[in-house]
Motif scaffolding. Structure first.
Motif, mmCIF file in Angstrom:
data_model
loop_
_atom_site.group_PDB
_atom_site.id
_atom_site.type_symbol
_atom_site.label_atom_id
_atom_site.label_comp_id
_atom_site.label_asym_id
_atom_site.label_seq_id
_atom_site.Cartn_x
_atom_site.Cartn_y
_atom_site.Cartn_z
ATOM 1 N N SER A 116 0.974 -1.221 0.164
ATOM 2 C CA SER A 116 -0.056 0.002 0.066
ATOM 3 C C SER A 116 0.987 1.118 0.158
ATOM 4 N N LEU A 117 0.310 2.354 -0.606
ATOM 5 C CA LEU A 117 1.015 3.750 -0.451
ATOM 6 C C LEU A 117 1.589 3.777 0.958
ATOM 7 N N SER A 118 0.905 3.766 2.007
ATOM 8 C CA SER A 118 1.119 3.994 3.177
ATOM 9 C C SER A 118 2.154 3.199 3.803
ATOM 10 N N SER A 119 2.219 1.971 3.302
ATOM 11 C CA SER A 119 3.248 1.094 4.035
ATOM 12 C C SER A 119 4.656 1.697 3.199
ATOM 13 N N ILE A 120 4.581 1.893 1.979
ATOM 14 C CA ILE A 120 5.951 2.427 1.360
ATOM 15 C C ILE A 120 6.281 3.744 2.254
ATOM 16 N N TYR A 121 5.337 4.805 2.307
ATOM 17 C CA TYR A 121 5.435 5.758 3.184
ATOM 18 C C TYR A 121 6.154 5.741 4.388
ATOM 19 N N GLU A 122 5.590 4.590 5.136
ATOM 20 C CA GLU A 122 6.354 4.444 6.521
ATOM 21 C C GLU A 122 7.621 3.914 6.405
ATOM 22 N N LEU A 123 8.077 2.735 5.471
ATOM 23 C CA LEU A 123 9.269 2.220 5.209
ATOM 24 C C LEU A 123 10.312 3.341 5.028
ATOM 25 N N PHE A 124 9.873 4.404 4.218
ATOM 26 C CA PHE A 124 10.732 5.318 3.744
ATOM 27 C C PHE A 124 11.177 6.442 4.976
ATOM 28 N N GLU A 125 9.955 6.479 5.871
ATOM 29 C CA GLU A 125 10.276 7.520 7.100
ATOM 30 C C GLU A 125 11.199 6.634 8.203
ATOM 31 N N LEU A 126 10.986 5.383 8.229
ATOM 32 C CA LEU A 126 11.937 4.377 9.090
ATOM 33 C C LEU A 126 13.566 4.729 8.319
ATOM 34 N N ARG A 127 13.654 4.709 7.304
ATOM 35 C CA ARG A 127 14.633 4.605 6.479
ATOM 36 C C ARG A 127 15.551 5.918 6.830
ATOM 37 N N LEU A 128 14.697 6.825 6.663
ATOM 38 C CA LEU A 128 15.205 8.268 6.727
ATOM 39 C C LEU A 128 15.595 8.607 8.111
ATOM 40 N N MET A 129 14.949 7.919 9.264
ATOM 41 C CA MET A 129 15.215 8.075 10.733
ATOM 42 C C MET A 129 16.851 7.254 10.762
ATOM 43 N N ILE A 130 16.825 6.332 10.369
ATOM 44 C CA ILE A 130 18.080 5.372 10.720
ATOM 45 C C ILE A 130 19.341 6.051 9.720
ATOM 46 N N GLU A 131 19.260 6.294 8.657
ATOM 47 C CA GLU A 131 20.208 6.966 7.783
ATOM 48 C C GLU A 131 20.590 8.292 8.379
ATOM 49 N N SER A 132 19.640 9.110 8.698
ATOM 50 C CA SER A 132 19.762 10.381 8.987
ATOM 51 C C SER A 132 20.913 10.533 10.661
ATOM 52 N N HIS A 133 20.165 9.594 11.460
ATOM 53 C CA HIS A 133 20.695 9.548 12.815
ATOM 54 C C HIS A 133 22.169 8.679 12.643
ATOM 55 N N SER A 134 22.285 7.980 11.791
ATOM 56 C CA SER A 134 23.626 7.311 11.574
ATOM 57 C C SER A 134 24.541 8.576 11.355
ATOM 58 N N LEU A 135 24.505 9.427 10.355
ATOM 59 C CA LEU A 135 25.263 10.541 10.153
ATOM 60 C C LEU A 135 25.307 11.733 11.283
ATOM 61 N N ARG A 136 24.323 11.617 11.969
ATOM 62 C CA ARG A 136 24.402 12.473 13.124
ATOM 63 C C ARG A 136 25.301 11.815 14.323
ATOM 64 N N LEU A 137 25.318 10.677 14.588
ATOM 65 C CA LEU A 137 26.053 9.955 15.409
ATOM 66 C C LEU A 137 27.672 10.122 14.771
ATOM 67 N N TYR A 138 27.652 9.826 13.614
ATOM 68 C CA TYR A 138 29.206 10.115 12.716
ATOM 69 C C TYR A 138 29.599 11.545 13.195
ATOM 70 N N ALA A 139 29.035 12.413 13.164
ATOM 71 C CA ALA A 139 29.236 13.756 13.250
ATOM 72 C C ALA A 139 30.111 13.915 14.831
ATOM 73 N N GLU A 140 29.578 13.071 15.579
ATOM 74 C CA GLU A 140 30.154 13.250 17.184
ATOM 75 C C GLU A 140 31.515 12.887 17.079
ATOM 76 N N ARG A 141 31.982 12.372 16.210
ATOM 77 C CA ARG A 141 33.431 11.695 16.115
ATOM 78 C C ARG A 141 34.222 12.598 15.074
ATOM 79 N N PRO A 142 34.205 13.751 15.317
ATOM 80 C CA PRO A 142 35.120 14.505 14.135
ATOM 81 C C PRO A 142 36.456 14.093 13.798
ATOM 82 N N ASP A 143 37.160 13.400 14.674
ATOM 83 C CA ASP A 143 38.501 12.871 14.032
ATOM 84 C C ASP A 143 38.489 11.784 13.306
ATOM 85 N N GLU A 144 37.221 11.103 13.058
ATOM 86 C CA GLU A 144 37.222 9.930 12.334
ATOM 87 C C GLU A 144 36.602 10.337 10.964
ATOM 88 N N ARG A 145 37.514 9.804 9.874
ATOM 89 C CA ARG A 145 37.339 10.163 8.459
ATOM 90 C C ARG A 145 36.393 9.031 7.749
#
Length: 267
Positions: A116-145
């Motif tokens: 359903s369109l709603s299930s696709i929307y929800e999956l993308f929202e979950l993906r957004l949460m994980i990927e965005s938060h991953s970069l936020r966590l990475y940003a907390e380690r500025p010395d790591e490339r």
């Protein structure tokens, strides 16, 4: 990011449907009461091992052979090919049904779920949460490339975009590259459980979108490559907040593109 969420969220799916795993009364040969149940079957370790083999085979079928939504699951064929009875195959099918990757039709049995369109929307929202938060966590380690894997994947994607336009069968390689790129971003968080959650989510996204993606065009592929390149360039420049913003915009664009395409009337 709120400004980019202007598109109306699809209506929530109807959850009042009867679950075939608990209430349907199908025939002994095709019905879930004859076999599939959610989760591992009780029994010996050997039975559990057979169910695991069947589960891996079904996942491989869903992700590599790209069956279309609504296509029946060939339970008997899987049992024959794997050299086992239908019982562990049905149990594995039941697990995938509970995840929403398979559906049940009282006439034809289990099929690949039609999302359903709603299930696709929800999956993308979950993906957004994980990927965005991953970069936020990475940003907390500025010395790591970031590893060179990301830039290498971008260059590979550019080559695969050209190859896919010459031979559409190679689009699968382009999509695989896209998956590896986004997984590499999640790996930057250095949280193994978060990565495991992402892998589990990615299976749902992969199966849900199979056979239902927008047409392959040069502009579409080039846009994806350029957006990936911009994310990597921001990371290499040390602007991790900018990289996260670009990533969010990229995921939301693909989400909206997918929903708009699936909303169009079919011929």
């Amino acid at each position: 990011m709120a400004a980019r969420r202007a598109a109306a969220q699809p209506a929530a799916p109807n959850t009042s449907q009867t679950s075939p795993l608990t209430n349907a009364q199908p025939s002994p040969q095709t019905g879930p009461q004859a076999g599939p149940q959610a989760g591992p079957q009780a029994g010996t370790d050997d039975e559990g091992s057979l169910e695991s083999q069947a589960h891996r085979a079904l996942v491989a079928w869903l992700t590599q052979e790209h069956p279309l939504p609504g296509q029946p699951v060939p339970v008997r064929e899987f049992a024959r090919r794997l050299g086992m009875s239908r019982t562990p195959v049905r149990s594995a099918v039941g697990r995938l049904y509970e995840r929403g990757l398979l559906a049940y039709d009282p006439v034809v049995g289990f099929t690949v779920a039609v999302p359903s369109l709603s299930s696709i929307y929800e999956l993308f929202e979950l993906r957004l949460m994980i990927e965005s938060h991953s970069l936020r966590l990475y940003a907390e380690r500025p010395d790591e490339r970031a590893s060179e894997e990301l830039s290498e994947l971008v260059e590979e994607a550019a080559e695969l975009a050209s190859a896919a336009m010459d031979d559409p069968a190679r689009y699968i390689e382009f999509r695989d590259n896209d998956s590896r790129f986004h997984r590499a971003l999640v790996k930057l968080a250095a949280f193994p459980r978060l990565l495991a959650m992402y892998d589990d989510l990615h299976l749902s996204i992969h199966v849900t979108r199979a056979g239902m993606e927008a047409p392959i065009t040069r502009a579409r592929l080039d846009t994806a490559v350029q957006e990936h390149r911009s994310i990597v360039e921001a990371l290499e420049a040390g602007d991790r907040e900018r990289a996260r913003e670009l990533l969010e915009a990229h995921i939301l664009r693909v989400r909206d593109q997918t929903i708009v395409f699936l909303s169009r009337p079919r011929p």
